[in-house]
Structures are given as structure tokens and as C-alpha cells.
Design an enzyme around this catalytic site. Structure first.
Site, PDB file in Angstrom:
ATOM      1  N   THR A  97       0.711  -1.222   0.031  1.00 58.86           N
ATOM      2  CA  THR A  97       0.026  -0.036   0.023  1.00 58.86           C
ATOM      3  C   THR A  97       1.007   1.221   0.007  1.00 58.86           C
ATOM      4  O   THR A  97       0.427   2.420  -0.551  1.00 58.86           O
ATOM      5  CB  THR A  97      -1.036   0.028   1.042  1.00 58.86           C
ATOM      6  OG1 THR A  97      -1.674  -1.274   1.341  1.00 58.86           O
ATOM      7  CG2 THR A  97      -1.922   0.988   1.152  1.00 58.86           C
ATOM      8  N   TYR A 137       4.826 -12.403   5.020  1.00 58.86           N
ATOM      9  CA  TYR A 137       3.875 -11.991   4.267  1.00 58.86           C
ATOM     10  C   TYR A 137       3.607 -12.584   2.888  1.00 58.86           C
ATOM     11  O   TYR A 137       4.158 -12.503   2.089  1.00 58.86           O
ATOM     12  CB  TYR A 137       4.394 -10.309   3.780  1.00 58.86           C
ATOM     13  CG  TYR A 137       3.438  -9.652   2.967  1.00 58.86           C
ATOM     14  CD1 TYR A 137       1.965  -9.956   2.752  1.00 58.86           C
ATOM     15  CD2 TYR A 137       3.506  -8.329   2.241  1.00 58.86           C
ATOM     16  CE1 TYR A 137       0.987  -9.153   2.110  1.00 58.86           C
ATOM     17  CE2 TYR A 137       2.615  -7.497   1.471  1.00 58.86           C
ATOM     18  CZ  TYR A 137       1.419  -8.118   1.483  1.00 58.86           C
ATOM     19  OH  TYR A 137       0.549  -7.464   0.614  1.00 58.86           O
ATOM     20  N   LYS A 148       1.361 -12.110   7.860  1.00 55.99           N
ATOM     21  CA  LYS A 148       0.101 -11.647   7.283  1.00 55.99           C
ATOM     22  C   LYS A 148      -0.192 -12.191   6.085  1.00 55.99           C
ATOM     23  O   LYS A 148       0.590 -12.592   5.104  1.00 55.99           O
ATOM     24  CB  LYS A 148       0.557 -10.240   6.735  1.00 55.99           C
ATOM     25  CG  LYS A 148      -0.444  -9.462   5.762  1.00 55.99           C
ATOM     26  CD  LYS A 148      -0.061  -8.139   5.147  1.00 55.99           C
ATOM     27  CE  LYS A 148      -1.098  -7.455   4.449  1.00 55.99           C
ATOM     28  NZ  LYS A 148      -0.585  -6.184   3.559  1.00 55.99           N
ATOM     29  N   VAL A 182      -3.723  -6.522   8.960  1.00 58.73           N
ATOM     30  CA  VAL A 182      -2.965  -5.602   8.341  1.00 58.73           C
ATOM     31  C   VAL A 182      -3.759  -4.949   7.356  1.00 58.73           C
ATOM     32  O   VAL A 182      -4.025  -5.718   6.337  1.00 58.73           O
ATOM     33  CB  VAL A 182      -1.613  -6.213   7.985  1.00 58.73           C
ATOM     34  CG1 VAL A 182      -0.807  -5.119   7.171  1.00 58.73           C
ATOM     35  CG2 VAL A 182      -0.812  -6.600   8.842  1.00 58.73           C
TER      36      VAL A 182
END
Length: 294
Positions: free
Chosen positions: A47, A136, A164, A206
Site C-alpha cells: 500500500t 507476508y 500477514k 494488516v
């Protein structure tokens, strides 16, 4: 045991009209997020447009946000790379800055096998043995799925403390929970799957939506953990249109548009990403108004 909290915001990176990183707005936004439900901030993740940031820009962002937050929330640095050497160097520098942890994405494009993924993350963990690390897994972007069995092996390393999980597969999340110690934290990587993931052993999210509804996400998670499933379900249902809208096109295009509608000077995106088109902006405006977010 490392505790990153329940709601972690994957923060956008603001840019000036000239396309430079806007550190001043980043500082203001970080403070706002912490005041509205964020117990942690991931800086320079997906992001945050990490692929188009230089390492110098990223480390300046880490320092800026760290100073702005002043210990009120965990600062998690996006130091992942498809080069193990680069990921080690970045993670070591993040640790030296006194940040609270690092988010390490599965190596992308070069598609290593599971043993290569294991050795990649193990090498990073061994290079920063006192630094908490969050894996992740986002196969839709990386082209490779970090399998539960590999995650279980990595969870044996003392400083790999969380994941995540953004595969979108609740069966996989359930298997991760089954194979890892209870202190290994599983975070949803998809806002729309946060509540379902809590039901199979997740601890939080998250989040992208927490830029806008961090307090509500905290309320949802608290309600679920208190056994008030109907309350959590109501909040989830109310927010689901927002969760979906923020991924109507490539993240972070919609969330930057939404923040701009709220008056945040987060700027445009760096190419090859482009700003939201007029139809997307109007859809977001209508939705934010319906949720009393404008």
C-alpha cells in the site's frame, strides 16, 4: 512474545505534486491513524508503493514516522525483497533504527521453490536475531504461495513471530493455525476476511480500510474476542461495501482517492500506477458519504 496489536495499518506513501515523498503529510497521517485505532503501522509495504520508492526514501520514511509516533504504536518496516542479500541489508538497517519489526514479502518474480523460500527467510532471521519479523504471503502478487508446512518450519525460528496471510484461503489459514505455536500471530491481509480469519485463529488485520475506519475495526475485533459475535458480524456487514470498494482496482489507487476526498494531501501515485478514474472517484464519494466518512 512480540505483540504488534490487533489493527495494523498498511500506510500509504504521500507524494508532493512534483512526485517527491511528502514526509510532512506522512508524519501527520501517521499521527492521525494512531489516534484512530491503529496499534501498528506498516511503512513501505504494498500500500505504501514500495516498488517505486528508493531505499533512501524508505529509510527516511521509517525515521519520519518513528519520530511522529513516538512509541505510541509499533512501526513495522517493509524490508522484503526478491533478493535475499537486499532484504538482509534492509532488515539490518531497520533494526539499527530501533523499529519494532519488519514485514517480509515472499520473493516475487523469481518464484523460488518452498526450500528456497525457507532458506531466504531463515537467512534474514539469522542476520537480525533480535528483530521481530512478520512473513507476508500474497500469492496473487508474488506468483508463489508460502505453504503452511513451510510457515510451520519458519515459525520455529524465534524471531519469526507472525504472518500477514493474504492468500484469501481460509483453509490455508486454518492449517497454519494448526501447525504453528499459539504465540505465532496470524493476521488477515484482506479486510473482508478479517472476521472469518478471527474465527479460525487469527489475531487481527494488516489493513487498508483502517485509514478510514480504524476505530470500527477495533470495535469489531473486540466484540468478537468478547464473544459478541452478532455485534462483530453487524460491523463487518456494514463495512463490507467499503472493503470491496477499496479493491475495485489495484491497491492503493482507491485508498489514495478516498483519502484525497477526505482532504488528505496524499498526492498521486508513481507510475506505473495511475490515479483513480472519475467513475471510481464518484463511487467512492457516494460510499464514503453513506458511511458518514465525508
Amino acid at each position: 512474545m512480540t505483540n504488534f496489536g490487533r489493527v495494523i495499518t498498511a500506510m500509504v506513501t504521500p507524494f508532493t505534486p512534483e512526485g517527491e515523498v511528502n514526509y510532512s503529510v506522512a508524519e501527520q497521517l501517521a499521527g492521525h491513524l494512531v489516534e484512530h485505532g491503529s496499534e501498528g503501522l506498516v511503512i513501505c509495504g504494498t500500500t505504501g508503493e514500495s516498488p517505486t520508492l528508493s531505499w533512501d526514501e524508505e529509510f527516511q520514511l521509517f525515521r519520519t514516522v518513528q519520530q511522529a509516533v513516538a512509541g505510541k504504536a509499533k512501526i513495522i518496516a517493509g524490508t522484503g525483497s526478491n533478493s535475499t542479500h537486499e532484504a538482509i541489508a534492509a532488515s539490518q538497517k531497520a533494526a539499527q533504527l530501533g523499529l519494532d519489526g519488519a514485514l517480509l514479502v515472499v520473493p516475487y518474480y523469481n518464484k523460488p521453490p518452498q526450500e528456497g523460500l525457507y532458506q531466504h527467510f531463515r537467512a534474514i532471521a539469522q542476520a537480525v536475531p533480535e528483530f521481530p519479523l512478520m512473513l507476508y504471503n500474497i500469492p496473487g502478487r508474488t506468483g508463489q504461495n508460502l505453504l503452511p508446512e513451510t510457515i510451520a518450519r519458519l515459525a520455529e525460528l524465534p524471531n519469526i513471530v507472525a504472518i500477514k496471510e493474504a492468500s484469501g484461503n481460509l483453509d490455508q489459514a486454518s492449517q497454519i493455525r494448526q501447525l504453528t505455536p499459539t504465540e505465532f500471530a496470524i493476521y488477515s491481509g484482506d479486510d473482508s476476511l478479517t472476521l472469518p480469519l478471527l474465527a479460525v485463529g487469527g489475531v487481527g488485520v494488516v489493513s487498508v480500510a483502517s485509514h478510514l475506519v480504524g476505530d470500527q475495526l477495533q470495535q469489531m475485533i473486540r466484540a468478537f474476542t468478547a464473544g459478541q459475535v452478532d455485534v462483530a458480524q453487524t460491523i463487518h456487514t456494514q463495512l463490507l461495501p467499503l472493503f470491496k470498494a477499496l479493491f475495485v482496482t489495484t491497491n492503493p489507487i482507491p485508498i489514495k482517492a478516498a483519502l484525497q476526498l477526505q482532504g488528505w494531501a496524499v498526492g498521486n501515485l508513481r507510475l506505473p500506477l495511475v490515479s483513480a478514474d472519475a467513475a471510481t472517484q464518484e463511487m467512492l464519494r457516494s460510499l464514503l458519504q453513506s458511511l458518514n466518512l465525508l
